[in-house]
Design a protein around this motif. Structure first.
Motif, PDB file in Angstrom:
ATOM      1  N   ASP A   1     -55.947 -53.939 -30.635  1.00  0.00           N
ATOM      2  CA  ASP A   1     -57.333 -54.411 -30.551  1.00  0.00           C
ATOM      3  C   ASP A   1     -57.442 -55.925 -30.455  1.00  0.00           C
ATOM      4  N   ALA A   2     -56.620 -56.510 -29.613  1.00  0.00           N
ATOM      5  CA  ALA A   2     -56.744 -57.942 -29.386  1.00  0.00           C
ATOM      6  C   ALA A   2     -57.795 -58.159 -28.318  1.00  0.00           C
ATOM      7  N   SER A   3     -58.385 -59.371 -28.303  1.00  0.00           N
ATOM      8  CA  SER A   3     -59.350 -59.639 -27.241  1.00  0.00           C
ATOM      9  C   SER A   3     -58.577 -59.744 -25.926  1.00  0.00           C
ATOM     10  N   PRO A   4     -59.067 -59.100 -24.875  1.00  0.00           N
ATOM     11  CA  PRO A   4     -58.285 -59.006 -23.649  1.00  0.00           C
ATOM     12  C   PRO A   4     -58.160 -60.350 -22.928  1.00  0.00           C
ATOM     13  N   GLY A   5     -57.120 -60.464 -22.121  1.00  0.00           N
ATOM     14  CA  GLY A   5     -56.969 -61.630 -21.259  1.00  0.00           C
ATOM     15  C   GLY A   5     -56.024 -62.679 -21.807  1.00  0.00           C
ATOM     16  N   ARG A   6     -55.670 -62.593 -23.070  1.00  0.00           N
ATOM     17  CA  ARG A   6     -54.792 -63.624 -23.608  1.00  0.00           C
ATOM     18  C   ARG A   6     -53.806 -62.999 -24.592  1.00  0.00           C
ATOM     19  N   MET A   7     -52.543 -63.280 -24.398  1.00  0.00           N
ATOM     20  CA  MET A   7     -51.530 -62.818 -25.341  1.00  0.00           C
ATOM     21  C   MET A   7     -51.723 -63.579 -26.654  1.00  0.00           C
ATOM     22  N   PRO A   8     -51.897 -62.866 -27.757  1.00  0.00           N
ATOM     23  CA  PRO A   8     -52.064 -63.570 -29.040  1.00  0.00           C
ATOM     24  C   PRO A   8     -50.862 -64.470 -29.335  1.00  0.00           C
ATOM     25  N   ALA A   9     -51.110 -65.584 -30.019  1.00  0.00           N
ATOM     26  CA  ALA A   9     -50.045 -66.561 -30.247  1.00  0.00           C
ATOM     27  C   ALA A   9     -49.564 -66.529 -31.687  1.00  0.00           C
ATOM     28  N   PHE A  10     -48.275 -66.824 -31.859  1.00  0.00           N
ATOM     29  CA  PHE A  10     -47.691 -66.957 -33.189  1.00  0.00           C
ATOM     30  C   PHE A  10     -47.510 -68.431 -33.527  1.00  0.00           C
ATOM     31  N   GLY A  11     -47.802 -68.765 -34.784  1.00  0.00           N
ATOM     32  CA  GLY A  11     -47.365 -70.066 -35.284  1.00  0.00           C
ATOM     33  C   GLY A  11     -46.208 -69.794 -36.227  1.00  0.00           C
ATOM     34  N   ILE A  12     -45.084 -70.426 -35.998  1.00  0.00           N
ATOM     35  CA  ILE A  12     -43.903 -70.105 -36.798  1.00  0.00           C
ATOM     36  C   ILE A  12     -43.456 -71.317 -37.595  1.00  0.00           C
ATOM     37  N   VAL A  13     -43.239 -71.107 -38.886  1.00  0.00           N
ATOM     38  CA  VAL A  13     -42.670 -72.156 -39.735  1.00  0.00           C
ATOM     39  C   VAL A  13     -41.241 -71.730 -40.055  1.00  0.00           C
ATOM     40  N   PHE A  14     -40.282 -72.545 -39.635  1.00  0.00           N
ATOM     41  CA  PHE A  14     -38.884 -72.155 -39.762  1.00  0.00           C
ATOM     42  C   PHE A  14     -38.289 -72.608 -41.092  1.00  0.00           C
ATOM     43  N   GLN A  15     -37.191 -71.962 -41.451  1.00  0.00           N
ATOM     44  CA  GLN A  15     -36.572 -72.196 -42.751  1.00  0.00           C
ATOM     45  C   GLN A  15     -36.111 -73.642 -42.934  1.00  0.00           C
ATOM     46  N   GLU A  16     -35.288 -74.121 -41.996  1.00  0.00           N
ATOM     47  CA  GLU A  16     -34.778 -75.495 -42.139  1.00  0.00           C
ATOM     48  C   GLU A  16     -35.668 -76.458 -41.367  1.00  0.00           C
ATOM     49  N   THR A  17     -36.915 -76.170 -41.306  1.00  0.00           N
ATOM     50  CA  THR A  17     -37.988 -76.917 -40.627  1.00  0.00           C
ATOM     51  C   THR A  17     -37.834 -76.946 -39.099  1.00  0.00           C
ATOM     52  N   GLY A  18     -36.622 -77.161 -38.588  1.00  0.00           N
ATOM     53  CA  GLY A  18     -36.454 -77.183 -37.137  1.00  0.00           C
ATOM     54  C   GLY A  18     -37.286 -78.252 -36.451  1.00  0.00           C
ATOM     55  N   LEU A  19     -37.450 -79.392 -37.129  1.00  0.00           N
ATOM     56  CA  LEU A  19     -38.155 -80.498 -36.472  1.00  0.00           C
ATOM     57  C   LEU A  19     -37.204 -81.177 -35.502  1.00  0.00           C
ATOM     58  N   PHE A  20     -37.734 -81.695 -34.401  1.00  0.00           N
ATOM     59  CA  PHE A  20     -36.892 -82.431 -33.463  1.00  0.00           C
ATOM     60  C   PHE A  20     -36.635 -83.824 -34.037  1.00  0.00           C
ATOM     61  N   PRO A  21     -35.363 -84.145 -34.320  1.00  0.00           N
ATOM     62  CA  PRO A  21     -35.077 -85.425 -34.975  1.00  0.00           C
ATOM     63  C   PRO A  21     -35.498 -86.629 -34.128  1.00  0.00           C
ATOM     64  N   TRP A  22     -35.574 -86.437 -32.800  1.00  0.00           N
ATOM     65  CA  TRP A  22     -35.871 -87.552 -31.898  1.00  0.00           C
ATOM     66  C   TRP A  22     -37.360 -87.703 -31.630  1.00  0.00           C
ATOM     67  N   ARG A  23     -38.179 -86.891 -32.311  1.00  0.00           N
ATOM     68  CA  ARG A  23     -39.614 -87.029 -32.122  1.00  0.00           C
ATOM     69  C   ARG A  23     -40.260 -87.460 -33.438  1.00  0.00           C
ATOM     70  N   SER A  24     -41.278 -88.307 -33.360  1.00  0.00           N
ATOM     71  CA  SER A  24     -42.001 -88.719 -34.560  1.00  0.00           C
ATOM     72  C   SER A  24     -42.812 -87.533 -35.080  1.00  0.00           C
ATOM     73  N   VAL A  25     -43.376 -87.711 -36.277  1.00  0.00           N
ATOM     74  CA  VAL A  25     -44.225 -86.674 -36.861  1.00  0.00           C
ATOM     75  C   VAL A  25     -45.299 -86.262 -35.864  1.00  0.00           C
ATOM     76  N   TYR A  26     -45.960 -87.266 -35.310  1.00  0.00           N
ATOM     77  CA  TYR A  26     -47.035 -86.996 -34.343  1.00  0.00           C
ATOM     78  C   TYR A  26     -46.509 -86.196 -33.157  1.00  0.00           C
ATOM     79  N   GLU A  27     -45.383 -86.638 -32.616  1.00  0.00           N
ATOM     80  CA  GLU A  27     -44.847 -85.989 -31.415  1.00  0.00           C
ATOM     81  C   GLU A  27     -44.329 -84.583 -31.701  1.00  0.00           C
ATOM     82  N   ASN A  28     -43.808 -84.387 -32.918  1.00  0.00           N
ATOM     83  CA  ASN A  28     -43.364 -83.048 -33.298  1.00  0.00           C
ATOM     84  C   ASN A  28     -44.549 -82.083 -33.337  1.00  0.00           C
TER      85      ASN A  28
END
Lengths: 262, 261
Positions: free
Chosen positions: B67-94
């Motif tokens: 029963d999702a609204s049609p036309g768009r695949m629902p999106a996931f927001g994922i928070v990873f265990q070891e954060t998985g932040l890109f070390p070469w990007r600032s907080v803003y850019e991440n």
């Protein structure tokens, strides 16, 4: 209202192909090469076909031409590599582990490293004569730098916690160096040795082209002068095999020296 | 809209042997529901989260949105265990990454990103690199990065397991407050029973080898009141019950050599 099935988005990144794909690609490239030569698009003087090269290589092996030249080259590269890597290892350990060694040795390395080593060959010939010693020295020098520099940074990057652990047990300088610092630096040291393997091959060929009558480099230059391209290419194939074997040998050694890796 | 996990199994080939990590998992996450998955190490809880996120293929069964609204695949927001932040990007850019991937023009990003930076309490650190932040702050970036794309479902894979106990407590409280603001359907994987009981509407217990749903426990105390003294006894009772269920498996897990990470 609609239903959406979750699809695996990682699939394009996890795709794998069987091993024969590489073999097939290799065969295809060789077949294309052969075809280009057979149709006469390119003169065999400039680019001999793979089959011609293999035939020449076989002949040269039978006459013993390859064996004698390869033996000469092997002697030089093995002696140079062993000498250079041993010196590099000792120098790297010394500069990495001692503060005084660092202050004295590191600027020296940094000043000498950028010199293209082959430029020193005339000087070495002047000092050591035109014989084997000057060639071995130039190879050893080329090997020395990458090994010394990698050993240095390997030692510098050993986990400080592990050194703390050793010191907390009252381990002396020598024991700490031998059982903590050296094993910890080994992965970097092997990276340096791999780098040095390439350099040593390069310097071997360069030195043999400048001043040698025997050796694979001399052989290649000789047939180049005579414009016998298939024999020249046979020499190149030998070099490529030599490089492969060198690399495999280092890998074998690394596996045995660092069993705890992975 | 409901997220449904239906008859999902997952097996891996490990050194020639077939290893069943998950077997016949049936689970659904309703709208605005917070579901925690708890189990001993090696029970396949992270595998289940990866399957849900579409980062692994199930061996059988399917995972879908109903029963999702049609036309768009629902999106996931994922928070990873070891954060998985890109070390070469600032907080803003991440934080900007998900929006960039969605094709939002760079100029239009700023307000949205700043809003989430403020929401997770990172104002003033926009230009910092991940290595300049503490563990707790890094995971805040991870949470902001997941939320900024306005996901339909939030997936969290042991997000606080690398943090020290005090930071962890603070982050749990912040997560409760944040969750009440967004009320996103959430699937939360943890090995910390206390954490599951404090955060979730329902706690799903996984057994190990193969991972099966062994029990589902509903936490009936209102989420915002769980830290209050009068509920301490009830919370402890939930924790004790869950531990009774999984302690045998947890002890078995302790003795086993890690096989699949």
């Amino acid at each position: 209202m609609a239903d959406y099935k979750v699809q695996n988005k990682m699939l394009p990144w996890q795709k794998t192909y069987p091993g024969w794909v590489s073999a097939l690609a290799m065969i295809a490239v060789l077949a294309l090469w052969e075809a280009v030569c057979r149709t006469g698009l390119v003169s065999s003087l400039f680019l001999p076909s793979p089959s011609e090269i293999i035939c020449s290589l076989w002949e040269m092996t039978l006459t013993g031409e390859i064996a004698s030249n390869l033996a000469a080259s092997l002697k030089r590269i093995i002696a140079g590599f062993l000498l250079g890597s041993l010196a590099g290892l000792l120098f790297g350990l010394l500069t990495g582990a001692s503060a005084l060694g660092d202050k004295v040795g590191t600027p020296l390395i940094q000043a000498l490293y950028p010199i293209p080593k082959i430029a020193l060959l005339p000087l070495f010939i002047l000092w050591l004569g035109i014989g084997e010693l000057s060639k071995i020295t130039i190879i050893a020098l080329g090997v020395f730098f990458p090994v010394a520099m990698n050993t240095y940074s390997g030692v510098r990057n050993v986990d400080a916690l592990l050194i703390k652990v050793a010191v907390s047990f009252n381990a002396g300088r020598w024991l700490t160096l031998k059982s903590v610092v050296l094993p910890g630096a080994l992965p970097m040291i092997f990276a340096g040795l791999r780098l040095a393997a390439g350099t040593s091959l390069l310097l071997l060929v360069a030195a043999e082209m400048i001043a040698a009558r025997e050796g694979i480099g001399a052989l290649i230059l000789h047939y180049g002068d005579l414009m016998i391209t298939d024999k020249l290419m046979a020499g190149v194939i030998v070099l490529s095999l030599l490089g492969l074997i060198f690399h495999a040998a280092l890998q074998w050694l690394e596996k045995r020296a660092i069993p705890w890796k992975e | 809209m409901k997220l449904i996990i239906e008859g999902v199994s997952k097996s891996f080939g490990v050194r020639g042997k077939e290893l069943t990590a998950l077997e016949d998992i049936n689970l659904s996450i309703a709208e605005e529901e917070f579901v925690a998955i708890v189990g001993p190490s090696g029970c396949g809880k992270s595998t289940l989260l990866n399957l849900t996120a579409g980062l692994l293929s199930p061996s059988c069964g399917s995972i879908y949105f109903k029963d999702a609204s049609p036309g768009r695949m629902p999106a996931f927001g994922i928070v990873f265990q070891e954060t998985g932040l890109f070390p070469w990007r600032s907080v803003y850019e991440n934080i900007a990454f998900g929006l960039e991937a969605a094709g939002t023009p760079k100029a239009a990003l700023k307000d949205e990103i700043m809003h989430y930076i403020e929401l997770v309490g990172l104002s003033g650190f926009e230009q910092s690199f991940p290595h300049q932040l503490s563990g707790g702050m890094r995971q805040r970036v991870g949470i902001a990065r997941a939320l900024v794309i306005s996901p339909d479902v939030l997936l969290m894979d042991e997000p606080f397991s690398a943090l020290d106990a005090q930071t962890r407590t603070i982050m749990q409280e912040e997560l409760v407050a944040l969750w009440e603001k967004t009320r996103l359907s959430t699937l939360y994987v943890t090995h910390n029973i206390q954490e599951a009981v404090l955060l979730a509407d329902r706690v799903v217990l996984l057994s190990r080898r193969p991972g099966r749903v062994s029990n589902i426990i509903e936490i009936k105390i209102p989420r915002l009141e769980r830290e209050r003294a009068e509920h301490t006894g009830a919370i402890d009772e939930y924790v004790r019950t869950i531990w009774e269920h999984i302690s045998k498996d947890a002890r078995a897990a302790l003795l086993e050599v890690e096989e699949n990470g």
